[in-house]
Motif scaffolding. Structure first.
Motif, PDB file in Angstrom:
ATOM      1  N   SER A 122    -104.802  37.627  16.702  1.00 12.61           N
ATOM      2  CA  SER A 122    -104.409  38.612  17.229  1.00 12.61           C
ATOM      3  C   SER A 122    -105.393  40.246  17.348  1.00 12.61           C
ATOM      4  O   SER A 122    -105.930  40.137  16.252  1.00 12.61           O
ATOM      5  N   ILE A 123    -105.624  41.085  17.815  1.00  8.59           N
ATOM      6  CA  ILE A 123    -106.110  42.251  18.048  1.00  8.59           C
ATOM      7  C   ILE A 123    -105.467  43.152  17.469  1.00  8.59           C
ATOM      8  O   ILE A 123    -104.856  43.999  18.095  1.00  8.59           O
ATOM      9  N   GLU A 124    -105.736  43.761  16.081  1.00  9.19           N
ATOM     10  CA  GLU A 124    -105.410  44.891  15.295  1.00  9.19           C
ATOM     11  C   GLU A 124    -105.985  44.778  14.781  1.00  9.19           C
ATOM     12  O   GLU A 124    -107.048  44.366  13.614  1.00  9.19           O
ATOM     13  N   ALA A 143    -112.601  40.558  14.185  1.00 10.14           N
ATOM     14  CA  ALA A 143    -112.800  40.909  15.141  1.00 10.14           C
ATOM     15  C   ALA A 143    -113.339  39.538  15.914  1.00 10.14           C
ATOM     16  O   ALA A 143    -115.085  39.334  15.953  1.00 10.14           O
ATOM     17  N   ASP A 144    -112.769  37.994  15.475  1.00  7.27           N
ATOM     18  CA  ASP A 144    -113.661  36.902  16.394  1.00  7.27           C
ATOM     19  C   ASP A 144    -113.236  37.149  18.054  1.00  7.27           C
ATOM     20  O   ASP A 144    -111.429  36.629  17.836  1.00  7.27           O
ATOM     21  N   LEU A 145    -113.592  37.000  18.878  1.00 10.38           N
ATOM     22  CA  LEU A 145    -112.281  36.798  19.995  1.00 10.38           C
ATOM     23  C   LEU A 145    -114.218  36.357  21.274  1.00 10.38           C
ATOM     24  O   LEU A 145    -115.343  36.338  20.924  1.00 10.38           O
ATOM     25  N   VAL A 146    -114.114  36.015  22.579  1.00 12.34           N
ATOM     26  CA  VAL A 146    -114.846  36.452  22.942  1.00 12.34           C
ATOM     27  C   VAL A 146    -114.500  36.768  24.165  1.00 12.34           C
ATOM     28  O   VAL A 146    -113.408  37.934  24.689  1.00 12.34           O
ATOM     29  N   GLY A 189    -116.991  40.313  13.832  1.00 18.99           N
ATOM     30  CA  GLY A 189    -117.803  41.693  14.566  1.00 18.99           C
ATOM     31  C   GLY A 189    -118.797  41.667  15.284  1.00 18.99           C
ATOM     32  O   GLY A 189    -119.945  42.420  15.850  1.00 18.99           O
ATOM     33  N   ARG A 190    -119.228  40.203  14.931  1.00 15.73           N
ATOM     34  CA  ARG A 190    -121.115  40.268  15.168  1.00 15.73           C
ATOM     35  C   ARG A 190    -121.387  38.752  16.802  1.00 15.73           C
ATOM     36  O   ARG A 190    -120.501  37.778  16.568  1.00 15.73           O
ATOM     37  N   THR A 191    -122.254  39.190  17.163  1.00 14.29           N
ATOM     38  CA  THR A 191    -122.247  38.198  18.555  1.00 14.29           C
ATOM     39  C   THR A 191    -122.934  36.940  18.076  1.00 14.29           C
ATOM     40  O   THR A 191    -124.128  37.217  17.658  1.00 14.29           O
TER      41      THR A 191
END
Length: 104
Positions: A61-63, A68-71, A97-99
């Motif tokens: 989840s984003i909290e 910060a693992d997301l697409v 957190g890194r692209t």
């Protein structure tokens, strides 16, 4: 929800489409009572996936405090026609957190 990787290339938008629609290549709905809503399907890849791997304290989840693992997707899978979920493109993948991937 799962993939058969590495037997088949992992494409979670295709897996989400199959989970929501449960439609065969011939167009037959298989197990209509086993279909998930788009939100339920999304949770299988995020919250449930993190829980399954005992990583729910840092992922899923984003909290604040979580990785910060997301697409970033080109469309919202919760609002598009469910039949088009497999056409959604990943624009960017962010890991800690890194692209790590950006669409050309």
């Amino acid at each position: 929800s799962h993939t058969d990787a590495p037997v088949a290339l992992p494409n979670l938008m295709q897996v989400m489409w199959a989970t929501v629609n449960r439609t065969s290549r011939s167009g037959k709905v298989m197990g209509p009572d086993e279909r998930l809503t788009p939100l339920e399907a999304l949770k299988t890849f995020t919250l449930c996936g993190a829980y399954q791997h005992f990583e729910e304290k840092t992922k899923g989840s984003i909290e604040p405090g979580k990785l910060a693992d997301l697409v970033i997707l080109d469309k919202n899978p919760l609002t598009v026609d469910p039949a088009t979920i497999n056409q959604i493109r990943v624009l960017e993948t962010i890991k800690e957190g890194r692209t790590v991937y950006a669409a050309q």
